[in-house]
Design a protein around this motif. Structure first.
Motif, PDB file in Angstrom:
ATOM      1  N   GLY A  41     -84.591  46.941  39.124  1.00  0.00           N
ATOM      2  CA  GLY A  41     -85.807  46.218  39.558  1.00  0.00           C
ATOM      3  C   GLY A  41     -85.797  45.557  40.780  1.00  0.00           C
ATOM      4  N   ALA A  42     -86.765  45.021  41.546  1.00  0.00           N
ATOM      5  CA  ALA A  42     -87.164  44.722  42.841  1.00  0.00           C
ATOM      6  C   ALA A  42     -85.993  43.715  43.069  1.00  0.00           C
ATOM      7  N   SER A  43     -85.657  43.447  44.301  1.00  0.00           N
ATOM      8  CA  SER A  43     -84.960  42.146  44.516  1.00  0.00           C
ATOM      9  C   SER A  43     -85.772  40.854  44.344  1.00  0.00           C
ATOM     10  N   GLY A  44     -84.992  39.985  43.537  1.00  0.00           N
ATOM     11  CA  GLY A  44     -85.600  38.669  43.185  1.00  0.00           C
ATOM     12  C   GLY A  44     -86.116  38.681  41.953  1.00  0.00           C
ATOM     13  N   THR A  45     -86.119  39.572  41.172  1.00  0.00           N
ATOM     14  CA  THR A  45     -86.872  39.586  39.844  1.00  0.00           C
ATOM     15  C   THR A  45     -85.737  38.847  38.804  1.00  0.00           C
ATOM     16  N   GLY A  46     -84.455  38.911  39.025  1.00  0.00           N
ATOM     17  CA  GLY A  46     -83.569  38.183  38.193  1.00  0.00           C
ATOM     18  C   GLY A  46     -82.553  38.804  37.551  1.00  0.00           C
ATOM     19  N   LYS A  47     -82.066  40.185  38.302  1.00  0.00           N
ATOM     20  CA  LYS A  47     -81.029  40.791  37.707  1.00  0.00           C
ATOM     21  C   LYS A  47     -79.950  40.108  37.705  1.00  0.00           C
ATOM     22  N   THR A  48     -79.540  39.786  38.883  1.00  0.00           N
ATOM     23  CA  THR A  48     -78.139  39.261  39.149  1.00  0.00           C
ATOM     24  C   THR A  48     -78.053  37.732  38.308  1.00  0.00           C
ATOM     25  N   LEU A  49     -79.341  36.968  38.267  1.00  0.00           N
ATOM     26  CA  LEU A  49     -79.205  35.640  37.438  1.00  0.00           C
ATOM     27  C   LEU A  49     -78.967  36.206  35.949  1.00  0.00           C
ATOM     28  N   LEU A  50     -79.458  37.261  35.472  1.00  0.00           N
ATOM     29  CA  LEU A  50     -79.147  37.583  34.168  1.00  0.00           C
ATOM     30  C   LEU A  50     -77.550  37.621  33.848  1.00  0.00           C
ATOM     31  N   LEU A  51     -77.117  38.495  34.826  1.00  0.00           N
ATOM     32  CA  LEU A  51     -75.654  38.646  34.568  1.00  0.00           C
ATOM     33  C   LEU A  51     -74.830  37.242  34.584  1.00  0.00           C
ATOM     34  N   ARG A  52     -75.190  36.350  35.738  1.00  0.00           N
ATOM     35  CA  ARG A  52     -74.648  35.238  35.586  1.00  0.00           C
ATOM     36  C   ARG A  52     -74.866  34.255  34.517  1.00  0.00           C
ATOM     37  N   ALA A  53     -75.981  34.430  33.920  1.00  0.00           N
ATOM     38  CA  ALA A  53     -76.356  33.666  32.661  1.00  0.00           C
ATOM     39  C   ALA A  53     -75.500  34.419  31.452  1.00  0.00           C
ATOM     40  N   ILE A  54     -75.269  35.687  31.403  1.00  0.00           N
ATOM     41  CA  ILE A  54     -74.528  36.163  30.249  1.00  0.00           C
ATOM     42  C   ILE A  54     -72.823  35.716  30.538  1.00  0.00           C
ATOM     43  N   ASP A 170     -64.657  55.937  32.079  1.00  0.00           N
ATOM     44  CA  ASP A 170     -63.308  56.159  31.626  1.00  0.00           C
ATOM     45  C   ASP A 170     -62.909  54.902  30.910  1.00  0.00           C
ATOM     46  N   TYR A 171     -62.931  53.581  31.739  1.00  0.00           N
ATOM     47  CA  TYR A 171     -62.389  52.598  31.093  1.00  0.00           C
ATOM     48  C   TYR A 171     -63.577  52.194  29.964  1.00  0.00           C
ATOM     49  N   SER A 172     -64.624  52.167  30.045  1.00  0.00           N
ATOM     50  CA  SER A 172     -65.623  51.925  28.976  1.00  0.00           C
ATOM     51  C   SER A 172     -65.348  52.860  27.685  1.00  0.00           C
ATOM     52  N   LYS A 173     -65.010  54.016  27.787  1.00  0.00           N
ATOM     53  CA  LYS A 173     -64.756  54.911  27.100  1.00  0.00           C
ATOM     54  C   LYS A 173     -63.473  54.626  26.057  1.00  0.00           C
ATOM     55  N   THR A 174     -62.396  54.459  26.929  1.00  0.00           N
ATOM     56  CA  THR A 174     -60.996  54.043  26.384  1.00  0.00           C
ATOM     57  C   THR A 174     -61.019  52.593  25.761  1.00  0.00           C
ATOM     58  N   HIS A 175     -61.754  51.814  26.449  1.00  0.00           N
ATOM     59  CA  HIS A 175     -61.553  50.545  25.610  1.00  0.00           C
ATOM     60  C   HIS A 175     -62.980  50.024  24.772  1.00  0.00           C
ATOM     61  N   ASP A 176     -63.698  51.080  24.604  1.00  0.00           N
ATOM     62  CA  ASP A 176     -64.990  50.850  24.034  1.00  0.00           C
ATOM     63  C   ASP A 176     -65.726  49.592  24.334  1.00  0.00           C
ATOM     64  N   ALA A 177     -65.612  49.526  25.724  1.00  0.00           N
ATOM     65  CA  ALA A 177     -66.220  48.345  26.472  1.00  0.00           C
ATOM     66  C   ALA A 177     -67.611  48.477  26.543  1.00  0.00           C
ATOM     67  N   PRO A 178     -68.778  47.699  26.228  1.00  0.00           N
ATOM     68  CA  PRO A 178     -70.024  47.574  26.548  1.00  0.00           C
ATOM     69  C   PRO A 178     -70.016  47.394  28.231  1.00  0.00           C
ATOM     70  N   VAL A 179     -71.124  47.930  28.828  1.00  0.00           N
ATOM     71  CA  VAL A 179     -70.974  47.839  30.393  1.00  0.00           C
ATOM     72  C   VAL A 179     -72.583  47.627  30.694  1.00  0.00           C
ATOM     73  N   ILE A 180     -72.842  46.595  31.417  1.00  0.00           N
ATOM     74  CA  ILE A 180     -74.011  46.302  31.777  1.00  0.00           C
ATOM     75  C   ILE A 180     -73.981  46.748  33.607  1.00  0.00           C
ATOM     76  N   TRP A 181     -74.732  47.662  33.850  1.00  0.00           N
ATOM     77  CA  TRP A 181     -74.755  48.189  35.461  1.00  0.00           C
ATOM     78  C   TRP A 181     -75.948  48.001  36.119  1.00  0.00           C
ATOM     79  N   ILE A 182     -76.076  46.990  37.145  1.00  0.00           N
ATOM     80  CA  ILE A 182     -77.081  46.675  38.031  1.00  0.00           C
ATOM     81  C   ILE A 182     -77.031  47.669  39.062  1.00  0.00           C
ATOM     82  N   SER A 183     -78.160  48.502  39.393  1.00  0.00           N
ATOM     83  CA  SER A 183     -78.081  49.464  40.639  1.00  0.00           C
ATOM     84  C   SER A 183     -79.620  49.627  41.050  1.00  0.00           C
ATOM     85  N   HIS A 184     -79.726  49.667  42.542  1.00  0.00           N
ATOM     86  CA  HIS A 184     -80.976  49.986  43.016  1.00  0.00           C
ATOM     87  C   HIS A 184     -81.333  51.538  42.862  1.00  0.00           C
TER      88      HIS A 184
END
Lengths: 220, 277
Positions: A41-54, A170-184
């Motif tokens: 999403g474009a800058s300032g749409t709330g991606k970082t703020l979503l992760l901070r809220a979680i 690899d970490y996500s698979k070995t530890h069965d870890a959910p990942v949320i990944w912000i990227s442009h």
């Protein structure tokens, strides 16, 4: 399976005038264990703020469940140790690296292209990219159950970007870890993510993989 | 030996020195001339007023009057602490935090000194109570404003590092521990320095005053030592209390760093619009 489930999550942080910083709608989605969700999403749409809220770093409303345990049932430090947020810009509270790892052995050092000799170097001598990679190692060393990554490869060259992508997968698979990944980078999201969500006009919408129209819309 | 009374001419001569300094400031355009004159006028008026108040108080010794004056001094010191902050807490905390800490430390130490150590008759005798409290408040005020200012400024500057520690699952008290320690130290350093330099580099004001008034030097010295210790204790405990409360206030119950509870104290000057191009 350690799923991360968001229910009506919204960042309620306010600015100096007491106005809400984010105007986006409350967010609902679930990340399965071992799954990676790419968020763009474009800058300032709330991606970082979503992760901070979680991560419960800003005042927020809604509830998050990890493996069925509600965030409100456990202390905030315990929650953040399990659901680890890695900000886009790394920050350090000591001049040397080892105190940040509590003197423990640094795991995955070689996988991100480091030699153990670098551990004795002062942090001020490290480049932004090196610090960024160490911030990831610092987080993984504490073996969190879920990862919230804010542009983890923004300041990396292609070799190191690939190393980080592979390590996280690899970490996500070995530890069965959910990942949320912000990227442009839409191509990166295609590489690492199982699903792609995009912020648009205050709403988080799923970008369908095989729909050319939406895919085109994203990269535009 | 008794006190030589000063007359208006004596004070006038000293005032001329300040006027000369203000004149020099205008010539060198230091931009402090006006402040110098206003502050000089304030000190004259304020001290004459407190002189009259003390004169009235000495002839009508009553606990209520002493308490009343003590409260006014406390509130003025509280305001002074607040305006010296670069960043202030919002709401009642902005004024209340420093004032409460000063109240607890200065009043407790003063009452202790009066009732246990000096023991005047009655214990609230204004001749002892007011100057003691004044010296304590003046110094505690410095320690608390230095400590709180450092705390809030450092928390602001190092917010990313504090949050990085929170993100690693640390509790708020560990995430701010270094900054809190530094801030407490900053508040106490002036007192340590004052004690270390006393008698060698500087002759403390209170002792000097007593000697001028004709007190035997050794008696004056004993009082000065007592006052130094009281001030150090008051400043130290007050600073520890204020910085601890302030650090707590920077975080909420979910261990979030709440910089939205701070406001910039100094008003920013906006550039004036030019009327001509």
């Amino acid at each position: 399976m350690t799923a991360l489930r968001l229910v009506d999550i919204r960042n309620d942080a306010v600015n100096e005038n007491g106005e809400r910083v984010v105007t986006a709608d409350p967010v609902n989605f679930t990340v399965a264990g071992g799954e990676c969700i790419g968020v763009s999403g474009a800058s300032g749409t709330g991606k970082t703020l979503l992760l901070r809220a979680i991560a419960d770093l800003d005042p927020n409303s809604g509830e998050v469940y990890l493996d069925g345990t509600a965030r409100s049932q456990i202390s905030a430090p315990e929650w953040r140790a399990r659901v680890a947020y890695v900000p886009a810009e790394s920050a350090w509270w000591d001049e040397r690296l080892s105190p940040h790892f509590h003197g423990r052995r640094v795991k995955h050092l070689q996988r991100l292209g480091f030699d153990s000799r670098i551990l004795s170097a002062p942090i001020s001598r490290l480049s932004t990219g090196e610090r960024q990679r160490f911030a990831i190692l610092r987080t993984l060393n504490a073996t969190p159950a879920a990862l919230l990554l804010d542009e983890p490869t923004a300041s990396l060259d292609s070799t190191n970007r690939e190393r980080v992508e592979r390590l996280i997968k690899d970490y996500s698979k070995t530890h069965d870890a959910p990942v949320i990944w912000i990227s442009h980078d839409t191509r990166q999201i295609r590489r690492v993510a199982d699903r792609h969500l995009r912020f648009h006009k205050g709403r988080l919408r799923e970008v369908l993989r095989r729909s050319r129209k939406t895919a085109k819309d994203v990269s535009a | 030996m008794s006190l030589i009374a000063l007359n208006h001419v004596d004070l006038g001569l000293a005032a001329i020195l300040v006027l000369l300094l203000a004149g020099l400031s205008y010539v060198l355009s230091l931009g402090i001339g006006n402040s110098l004159l206003i502050a000089g006028a304030r000190t004259t008026v304020q001290l004459l007023l407190i002189g009259l108040v003390l004169k009235a108080l000495f002839s009508n010794v009553h606990l209520a009057w002493v308490t009343g004056l003590a409260l006014i001094m406390l509130l003025a010191a509280g305001r002074e602490v607040m305006v010296r902050q670069k960043r202030r807490f919002t709401g009642v905390w902005g004024y209340g935090l420093g004032t409460l800490s000063m109240f607890v430390s200065s009043f407790a130490v003063t009452v202790l000194a009066l009732t246990v150590i000096v023991k005047p008759e009655p214990w609230y005798a204004p001749q002892y109570a007011i100057p003691l409290l004044g010296m304590l408040l003046g110094n505690t005020m410095n320690g608390i404003s230095l400590g709180l200012d450092r705390l809030k400024d450092a928390a602001w500057q190092k917010r990313n590092a504090i949050e990085a520690r929170l993100c690693m699952g640390e509790e708020w008290r560990w995430a701010i521990a270094d900054i809190r320690r530094d801030s407490m130290r900053v508040g106490m350093i002036p007192m340590v320095n004052a004690m270390a330099a006393a008698g060698i580099v500087s002759l403390p004001g209170m002792m000097t005053g007593q000697i001028l008034a004709g007190a035997p030097p050794l008696e004056a010295v004993k009082y000065q030592i007592l006052v130094m210790f009281l001030i150090t204790a008051g400043t130290g405990f007050g600073t520890v209390a204020a910085v601890s409360l302030g650090a707590r206030r920077l975080f909420d119950e979910r261990h979030r760093l709440r910089l939205d509870r701070l406001r910039t104290g100094r008003k920013r000057r906006r550039p004036r619009k030019k009327t001509r191009g």
